[in-house]
Design a protein around this motif. Structure first.
Motif, PDB file in Angstrom:
ATOM      1  N   ALA A 124       0.779  -1.253   0.156  1.00 30.95           N
ATOM      2  CA  ALA A 124      -0.104   0.110   0.071  1.00 30.95           C
ATOM      3  C   ALA A 124       0.759   1.206   0.059  1.00 30.95           C
ATOM      4  CB  ALA A 124      -0.848   0.015   1.197  1.00 30.95           C
ATOM      5  N   GLN A 125       1.807   1.258   0.683  1.00 29.00           N
ATOM      6  CA  GLN A 125       2.800   2.501   0.866  1.00 29.00           C
ATOM      7  C   GLN A 125       3.585   2.538  -0.558  1.00 29.00           C
ATOM      8  OE1 GLN A 125       5.393   0.951   4.184  1.00 29.00           O
ATOM      9  NE2 GLN A 125       4.284   2.438   5.534  1.00 29.00           N
ATOM     10  N   THR A 126       4.062   1.676  -1.173  1.00 31.26           N
ATOM     11  CA  THR A 126       4.587   1.605  -2.363  1.00 31.26           C
ATOM     12  C   THR A 126       3.751   2.239  -3.425  1.00 31.26           C
ATOM     13  OG1 THR A 126       6.045  -0.161  -1.768  1.00 31.26           O
ATOM     14  CG2 THR A 126       6.093  -0.058  -4.191  1.00 31.26           C
ATOM     15  N   LEU A 127       2.462   1.562  -3.341  1.00 29.84           N
ATOM     16  CA  LEU A 127       1.537   2.022  -4.576  1.00 29.84           C
ATOM     17  C   LEU A 127       1.157   3.434  -4.264  1.00 29.84           C
ATOM     18  CD1 LEU A 127      -0.558   1.812  -6.405  1.00 29.84           C
ATOM     19  CD2 LEU A 127      -1.944   0.879  -4.779  1.00 29.84           C
ATOM     20  N   LEU A 128       1.151   4.089  -3.270  1.00 32.88           N
ATOM     21  CA  LEU A 128       0.678   5.453  -2.719  1.00 32.88           C
ATOM     22  C   LEU A 128       2.064   6.361  -3.119  1.00 32.88           C
ATOM     23  CD1 LEU A 128      -1.263   5.221   0.300  1.00 32.88           C
ATOM     24  CD2 LEU A 128      -2.212   5.641  -2.068  1.00 32.88           C
ATOM     25  N   ASN A 129       3.005   5.851  -3.028  1.00 31.28           N
ATOM     26  CA  ASN A 129       4.207   6.759  -3.399  1.00 31.28           C
ATOM     27  C   ASN A 129       4.446   6.614  -4.622  1.00 31.28           C
ATOM     28  OD1 ASN A 129       4.864   7.108  -0.576  1.00 31.28           O
ATOM     29  ND2 ASN A 129       6.492   5.404  -0.295  1.00 31.28           N
ATOM     30  N   SER A 130       4.347   5.516  -5.453  1.00 32.01           N
ATOM     31  CA  SER A 130       4.528   5.468  -6.996  1.00 32.01           C
ATOM     32  C   SER A 130       3.421   6.298  -7.555  1.00 32.01           C
ATOM     33  CB  SER A 130       4.630   4.010  -7.305  1.00 32.01           C
ATOM     34  OG  SER A 130       3.543   3.505  -7.353  1.00 32.01           O
TER      35      SER A 130
END
Length: 88
Positions: free
Chosen positions: A29-35
């Motif tokens: 989830a963090q990776t998706l939001l950051n990307s």
């Protein structure tokens, strides 16, 4: 009555367990939001040459790109649920 209280207090754990089973976890989830954020900023820069967080036009492009990326990568998730998982 106690069983309903424990049921209500365990809802976040159940949600997190479901999220793990669905292929989404805190790191994803963090990776998706950051990307999605990086892509949205890049899209604004491509269109306007720079990113101004106070610009309405820039904000509209940013949000459109950000929401599209999140919806594309996690179509069964609401943005608020993803953010809650990412910040849990």
């Amino acid at each position: 009555m106690n069983s309903s209280i424990s049921c209500c207090t365990s809802i976040p754990k159940v949600l997190l367990a479901w999220a793990d089973n669905a292929g989404m976890n805190k790191i994803k989830a963090q990776t998706l939001l950051n990307s999605a954020d990086a892509l949205a900023v890049a899209d604004v820069v491509i269109q306007y040459g720079h990113y101004d967080a106070d610009s309405k036009a820039h904000g509209e492009v940013y949000m459109r790109t950000f929401i599209h990326k999140v919806a594309q990568e996690a179509p069964d998730w609401k943005l608020g649920d993803l953010m809650a998982l990412a910040h849990s």
